[in-house]
Write an enzyme that holds these catalytic residues in place. Structure first.
Site, PDB file in Angstrom:
ATOM      1  N   ASP A 151       0.842  -1.197   0.000  1.00 42.61           N
ATOM      2  CA  ASP A 151       0.000   0.000   0.000  1.00 42.61           C
ATOM      3  C   ASP A 151       0.876   1.245   0.000  1.00 42.61           C
ATOM      4  O   ASP A 151       1.837   1.335   0.790  1.00 42.61           O
ATOM      5  CB  ASP A 151      -0.885   0.039   1.251  1.00 42.61           C
ATOM      6  CG  ASP A 151      -2.098  -0.863   1.146  1.00 42.61           C
ATOM      7  OD1 ASP A 151      -2.252  -1.542   0.115  1.00 42.61           O
ATOM      8  OD2 ASP A 151      -2.892  -0.895   2.112  1.00 42.61           O
ATOM      9  N   LYS A 160      -8.190   0.745  -4.959  1.00 42.55           N
ATOM     10  CA  LYS A 160      -9.368   0.193  -4.300  1.00 42.55           C
ATOM     11  C   LYS A 160     -10.643   0.922  -4.719  1.00 42.55           C
ATOM     12  O   LYS A 160     -10.660   2.149  -4.855  1.00 42.55           O
ATOM     13  CB  LYS A 160      -9.224   0.291  -2.773  1.00 42.55           C
ATOM     14  CG  LYS A 160      -8.096  -0.549  -2.193  1.00 42.55           C
ATOM     15  CD  LYS A 160      -8.066  -0.427  -0.677  1.00 42.55           C
ATOM     16  CE  LYS A 160      -6.880  -1.160  -0.076  1.00 42.55           C
ATOM     17  NZ  LYS A 160      -6.979  -2.620  -0.242  1.00 42.55           N
ATOM     18  N   GLY A 213      -5.215  -2.935   9.012  1.00 40.20           N
ATOM     19  CA  GLY A 213      -4.867  -1.799   9.854  1.00 40.20           C
ATOM     20  C   GLY A 213      -4.610  -2.125  11.300  1.00 40.20           C
ATOM     21  O   GLY A 213      -4.503  -1.217  12.130  1.00 40.20           O
ATOM     22  N   SER A 232      -0.604  -1.279   6.215  1.00 40.92           N
ATOM     23  CA  SER A 232      -0.041  -0.285   7.126  1.00 40.92           C
ATOM     24  C   SER A 232       1.337  -0.682   7.632  1.00 40.92           C
ATOM     25  O   SER A 232       2.090   0.164   8.117  1.00 40.92           O
ATOM     26  CB  SER A 232      -0.995  -0.096   8.319  1.00 40.92           C
ATOM     27  OG  SER A 232      -2.328   0.057   7.879  1.00 40.92           O
TER      28      SER A 232
END
Length: 295
Positions: free
Chosen positions: A25, A82, A154, A237
């Site tokens: 990400d 996304k 997350g 994350s």
């Protein structure tokens, strides 16, 4: 032209090319370049990483197209983005922009609580999350070319990704010894298309790659998921919330590739700073658990 590009065979083949790799990400061009230099096979462009989405609350939507375009212009590796579950227009916009894959993601706030996207109606390949074989087969039936565990995004906690990978693999194993009558009953019980289950039974595996995602925070986490049969790893994350993102990114790529070289993984881990702060899954209510989104 679109029929050829959009065929299941071609879409799944594109996803197979990422097998054994790490997808990271990123929220800007600088992070995308760090990911590419570390050896990521693709990046996921979004506005906020899952831990920030979780902390901010409210409605999480598709990233601003400017961010996606900035990332696309910064790297030569594939770029994913996304879209909200069921949000046809977000997905069409991303397709028109030329992203390489779309993630119909439970990390974002669902746009439709009844229907997922008909992914077979798009030219671009899709990746979707799953917790069990029922969810996996439904997404494949809709046209997903790639799967990933939902995990619990997350959190920096690998426990749910482990649970989901083991669940899918154990149900595939059960399926391979069923006769046709048993498969029909099983299809009804788990709400899965019979034809997809029959295909899985005949091949002895899912017809698409299944990556690990949701809670990968350390090189050891990445290696564990590969040990459990993941085809690759998504890291949300875990990298850019760590003390040293560049080192963490490189270490996770190496651990994913050499997941049974425990001495190497130990050395990699010893050279890193502090990993992202994790969350105890048991402290999250059902409403706070992103994995509960979708069906």
């Amino acid at each position: 032209m679109s029929k050829i590009i959009g065929s299941d065979r071609v879409k799944r083949g594109m996803a197979e090319m990422q097998k054994g790799g790490v997808i990271m990400d990123v929220v800007n061009a600088e992070q995308a370049r760090i990911a590419e230099e570390a050896g990521a096979v693709a990046v996921m462009a979004l506005e906020r990483v899952p831990s920030d989405i979780r902390a901010a609350g409210g409605v999480a939507r598709m990233a601003n197209p400017k961010i996606v375009e900035e990332v696309m212009n910064a790297v030569s590796i594939p770029v994913m983005a996304k879209a909200r579950i069921g949000h046809i227009t977000e997905a069409r916009v991303l397709e028109a922009m030329g992203v390489d894959y779309i993630d119909e993601s439970e990390v974002l706030t669902p746009a439709d609580e009844e229907y997922h996207l008909r992914k077979d109606q798009f030219t671009v390949p899709f990746v979707c999350g799953c917790r069990n074989l029922g969810e996996a087969a439904r997404r494949i039936g809709e046209g997903a070319a790639m799967l990933r565990t939902k995990g619990e995004p997350g959190t920096g906690n690998i426990v749910e990704a482990v649970r989901h990978m083991r669940q899918v693999n154990s149900e595939v194993s059960r399926l391979t010894v069923m006769n046709d009558d048993e498969i029909m009953t099983f299809a009804k019980d788990i709400g899965a298309p019979y034809e997809i289950l029959k295909q899985i039974k005949d091949n002895g595996r899912l017809p698409v790659v299944n990556f690990a995602a949701g809670g990968v925070a350390t090189p050891q986490d990445a290696a564990l998921m590969m040990e459990l049969g993941a085809d690759g790893v998504f890291v949300g994350s875990g990298i850019f919330k760590s003390e040293d993102p560049e080192k963490f990114a490189k270490a996770i790529v190496q651990a994913t590739t050499h997941y049974q070289d425990y001495e190497l993984i130990g050395r990699l881990a010893s050279e890193l700073g502090t990993a992202m702060k994790g969350l105890d899954i048991n402290q999250l209510s059902l409403e706070e658990r992103m994995q509960e989104r979708g069906w």
